[in-house]
Design an enzyme around this catalytic site. Structure first.
Site, mmCIF file in Angstrom:
data_model
loop_
_atom_site.group_PDB
_atom_site.id
_atom_site.type_symbol
_atom_site.label_atom_id
_atom_site.label_comp_id
_atom_site.label_asym_id
_atom_site.label_seq_id
_atom_site.Cartn_x
_atom_site.Cartn_y
_atom_site.Cartn_z
ATOM 1 N N HIS B 299 0.814 -1.224 0.000
ATOM 2 C CA HIS B 299 0.000 0.000 0.000
ATOM 3 C C HIS B 299 0.845 1.269 0.000
ATOM 4 O O HIS B 299 0.516 2.236 0.679
ATOM 5 C CB HIS B 299 -0.944 -0.008 1.205
ATOM 6 N N ASP B 366 -0.655 -4.778 6.095
ATOM 7 C CA ASP B 366 -1.688 -5.635 5.495
ATOM 8 C C ASP B 366 -1.369 -5.881 4.027
ATOM 9 O O ASP B 366 -0.720 -5.087 3.353
ATOM 10 C CB ASP B 366 -3.081 -5.007 5.627
ATOM 11 N N GLU B 367 -1.860 -7.010 3.561
ATOM 12 C CA GLU B 367 -1.902 -7.329 2.132
ATOM 13 C C GLU B 367 -0.562 -7.179 1.416
ATOM 14 O O GLU B 367 -0.511 -6.707 0.282
ATOM 15 C CB GLU B 367 -2.999 -6.476 1.438
ATOM 16 N N TYR B 368 0.521 -7.562 2.079
ATOM 17 C CA TYR B 368 1.793 -7.628 1.345
ATOM 18 C C TYR B 368 1.657 -8.738 0.310
ATOM 19 O O TYR B 368 1.229 -9.846 0.624
ATOM 20 C CB TYR B 368 2.971 -7.922 2.284
ATOM 21 N N GLU B 414 -1.815 -9.901 9.240
ATOM 22 C CA GLU B 414 -1.055 -10.774 8.338
ATOM 23 C C GLU B 414 0.387 -10.961 8.793
ATOM 24 O O GLU B 414 0.986 -12.022 8.605
ATOM 25 C CB GLU B 414 -1.049 -10.230 6.901
#
Lengths: 594, 594
Positions: B299, B366-368, B414
């Protein structure tokens, strides 16, 4: 006529990547040259030929939207309307102050720079009505077409010309004009980057509206006026105002003062005679027809607060099975007292609406509950053989009174399709269930208004609002969705094929459509966010349809930026419309596809 | 202590049917006697014992919410906070002008009438802080308890007493007080119908917040201040501000001016150093902690606008499979340049936040996207055996810098659960996927913040915002729902059992929760309508939990009218909150059940 090409424009050095006019004009050619609006632009107006003898009771609105009653006005409707629209247009041209940063690539040099020495200036705007004004109150389509051109007349000056046959056409031309201008970074200079402009425009459907329920929740007049403003910017021409319901009766009827005194939520939540005239007048100045609905025989429980003897099955509990939602209650079907009530109501109300320029009146007729008829002593059974003839008598009597008062009645589809009743073929039917309904209505030869709950109900998807009992909790938790979930986002509204299955020879019976804003979970605080820009999506479908001439749906890539720009335009004018998408996706068209 | 009984109160002659304080106090006893607020009520204040030596950089806000910087203030934090809260309380008591018509039966005689000769008057409000003010910046729970009583001291006068150990407790007491008053029909006289009042209150969870994404869409500071106001009325004490994203970098970092100059949407959409200090100060005055998040390593695409060399896989197209949404782009994992960037960023930012009184900082995580790591030349593969150690190094280095600056870091789940990394046990984990995540986090001994997307994402259900290509049209039409549809209405938020499966000996690790307002389809125009009153539902869950002492969920019949009243209170203060239900259902409690 070269149709506007989005991709071509996007490559221009200085021009928002999104075309400007919403809804998309029928034919639109936009260039890429910049012209600047003179700070004292002059409007040269030619009104239609003399002969418009209609008088107009209310003076034209000012920029503050006040309407002042006058005994007489020397101006006819067309003149009054055009003059008021020019005032509004001026305020938009200079007041919008819209800087379209999000429709241009980040870091690109997209803003024109004003240079006094070389700028092409727009100093005059010519506005012409060519024909005599038609009678707006008749049940006939009005010519809404217009042309709009902006052309350089020499290397320092450009000229705007708007031509419409009627005042309504002229209004639409002015509306389009106001959408072609932006403000530069100084917030002082107003420009259009689209020269030369050549627009020839007219609507696909004559009936382009919204139905607002002002009885489950009350909306102050200022909310309704704001809605009328925004409708006009979207070239929507119908405000269907669902003004009474089982929950409240917010409508003053002077000959029956207790109806509202006891049936409204509070004494501050009543539309007075003056308010109604004001709303109709405000709408007319914007080329919008108001269609008032007094729903009956169902959805009338609030009458029981003043006249309990007229209502069957008032607030029966538990209510499930006896009405669509609480409180139950519907007018008794075969009652002289009810007949008299309707006669008195109409003879008070309808002449006033007629004087306000109305031509249509909505008689209601949705969700009449046959089970409740068992508890109506004038019916006493739920047997169709008894209910239908009595319903037929009641509804046809009501419709006749509406015709007799000089209006065309509109009725919800159940009256024609569910029971079915035998209705006067001139009655317009409003379909709300599905596409099949629309087809059935035209098959029966009636004119129809579309907008079903699966696509065009703006209230759907905001969750179950009834109080769930501990007994039904596990069944309904955890999502607590409502019957028509999910929420209809603008795509569900835009890509709705309301003409599915309609044969070509019946297409003329499809007058248009309405989105519906039922108010179980909405009031004036959040009206803008719920309605806009979703109703704009409906507005484009109704004005320009949702398909290319090839028959293919318009791509989202071609609609998203235009709708987002229209949203920014509405926000610039004080409307708290919902966001279409974040700026990055608009700055990078094509990069947010799936 | 007699707990408040809703049904009992509903039978009283003069009193709104809905209890007044939201969120529901731990113990609350309300009577049915009326007392009137004197037009010049006096506040008698006792501050905590001396010894509070902390200085405060900004003067207390005025009623217009302006914050003026002063070189020094003679007042300590507690004193400044209490004085400001008293000013606000006065403005609410006299300014709310809330007439609770909709919580009383239509036509009933529920409004008290002011009679100068017999009225019981409230002339003084005593406010007492008993203990020394704790250090609000430490990673320790603060005592937020308070007591509030209103009692007649003779037959003409009543007295209000508020006692808290800390200034935060006192603030909550004042907040509750302001919710106990209404205005009569004259709109001049202010009364409470609840004498005698006896409230003993404290929160269930210390962390009660909202996460606002200000980078997909930018929110002007005034929107954030309005949100802070409204959070405080709901006794929510955390604003998690997700301040940077792949879409934009709206945060001024003076030592790296090009970060925002190139990464923000426009130069007008940047939070300056002054803005940030202003937001932290404004929050502190309302007992709210701001937790800034700079999400990384994912992000972060917007960093590429100024430092393309730091970002892997920037705006890869097609993007599906390489990031959760466009544009792709994440910090390179094993880069000295990236390490240096983070060090420079933190050494500029964190000391300023510390000076503004912050104790927590959100490190993101988040969301790597491991697939994108293939295109990060410092990783070069998506193999876990390579990615995880590099991610572990990066994240632990980042967390260490945050600890070293005197903050406790927060990380998305995560980092701990998906890869998993080995994190410092003091790191707080924010779970967002499901209840199982919460359980796994506490099983690993970390503290956790709950609020998953299935229940507490305020952005869900508003439809698919990506542009659907003609190729995927048929698959997605006609509903165009998003991944987390349906919209979470207040019931889905309220009846969310975030403690499901958490063993008793781990309950202390659950700090509380946050609702999430991601901004793909939201900006400041509609923030109120999207957040409120749904976040209020979360506020009550976090303050008072959603179950009775018996373990049963509170019934909707007991929650709906109280939430609706809180909504009207917020509207009275200018917040455009969404409607809970129409007036009729509130006037007729129990008649809108299913």
């Amino acid at each position: 006529m070269v149709l506007f090409n989005l991709l071509l424009l996007a490559t221009a050095a200085i021009a928002p990547a999104a075309a400007s006019v919403w809804p998309l004009p029928k034919e639109q050619s936009l260039g890429t040259q910049v012209a600047w609006l003179d700070s004292r632009v002059k409007f040269n107006v030619k009104y239609g030929p003399p002969g418009d003898s209609s008088t107009y009771k209310y003076a034209r609105d000012t920029l503050t939207s006040r309407v002042t009653r006058r005994k007489t006005s020397k101006k006819g409707i067309a003149e009054t309307r055009i003059d008021a629209a020019i005032d509004r247009t001026k305020s938009f041209l200079y007041g919008d102050k819209l800087i379209p940063w999000m429709f241009n690539k980040k870091g690109s040099d997209w803003q024109p720079r004003y240079d006094r020495k070389t700028a092409i200036k727009i100093k005059t705007i010519s506005v012409t009505q060519t024909d005599a004004e038609p009678d707006n109150t008749k049940d006939e389509p009005i010519d809404e077409s217009y042309t709009l051109t902006i052309k350089a007349i020499n290397d320092r000056e450009a000229k705007v010309e708007i031509v419409g046959k009627t005042s309504t056409g002229v209004l639409h031309g002015l509306t389009s004009l106001s959408q072609l201008f932006y403000t530069d970074e100084s917030k002082k200079n107003v420009y259009t980057p689209y020269l030369p402009v050549d627009i020839k425009d007219s609507p696909r459907f004559p009936h382009r509206g919204i139905n607002l329920d002002v009885a489950r929740s009350f909306y102050p007049v200022k909310n309704i006026k704001s809605l009328l403003d925004t409708l006009s910017w979207n070239k929507m021409n119908i405000l269907h105002i669902h003004i009474t319901e089982s929950q409240s009766w917010p409508l003053e009827i002077p000959s029956m003062p207790d109806l509202a005194a006891k049936g409204a939520y509070t004494k501050d939540q009543i539309y007075s005679v003056r308010d109604i005239a004001d709303i109709y007048s405000y709408a007319s100045l914007r080329g919008i027809r108001v269609i008032m609905e007094i729903d009956m025989p169902g959805h009338t429980a609030s009458i029981a607060y003043s006249r309990p003897e007229l209502i069957a099955n008032f607030n029966r509990q538990p209510w499930v099975g006896f009405c669509a939602q609480p409180p139950c209650g519907q007018l008794k079907l075969d009652s002289r007292a009810v007949d008299k009530f309707v006669e008195d109501l109409y003879s008070d109300l309808l002449p006033r609406l007629k004087a306000s320029g109305a031509g249509y009146f909505h008689a209601g007729g949705d969700e009449y509950n046959t089970n409740s008829a068992q508890f109506d002593e004038t019916v006493g059974t739920n047997a169709s053989s008894v209910v239908i003839p009595k319903l037929n008598r009641f509804v046809n009597k009501v419709h006749k009174e509406i015709f007799d008062a000089g209006f065309t009645p509109i009725a919800w589809e159940e009256m024609l399709l569910e029971f079915p009743l035998t209705l006067d073929p001139r009655v317009i039917i409003q379909a709300w269930i599905d596409n099949e309904s629309v087809k059935k209505v035209v098959d029966k030869g009636h004119r129809v208004i579309f907008g079903n709950y699966k696509n065009w109900y703006l209230d759907c998807g905001f969750g179950f609002w009834l109080d769930v009992t501990p007994q039904s909790f596990n069944q309904l938790a955890p999502a607590f969705t409502d019957y028509c979930s999910p929420m209809k986002n603008w795509k569900a509204i835009y890509y709705y094929d309301a003409l599915e299955g309609i044969p070509k020879d019946k297409l003329h019976l499809v007058l248009g459509g309405e989105v519906h804003m039922w108010s179980e979970q909405v009031d004036g605080q959040i009206l803008d966010a719920r309605v806009w820009p979703r109703a704009s999506a409906a507005g484009e479908v109704l004005w320009s349809w949702n398909r290319e001439e090839s028959g293919e749906y318009r791509t989202q890539l071609s609609v998203t930026p235009r709708l987002a720009l229209m949203r920014e335009r509405m926000v610039a004018r004080g409307v708290q419309a919902s966001l279409v998408t974040q700026g990055w996706c608009l700055q990078n068209p094509g990069d947010c596809q799936y």
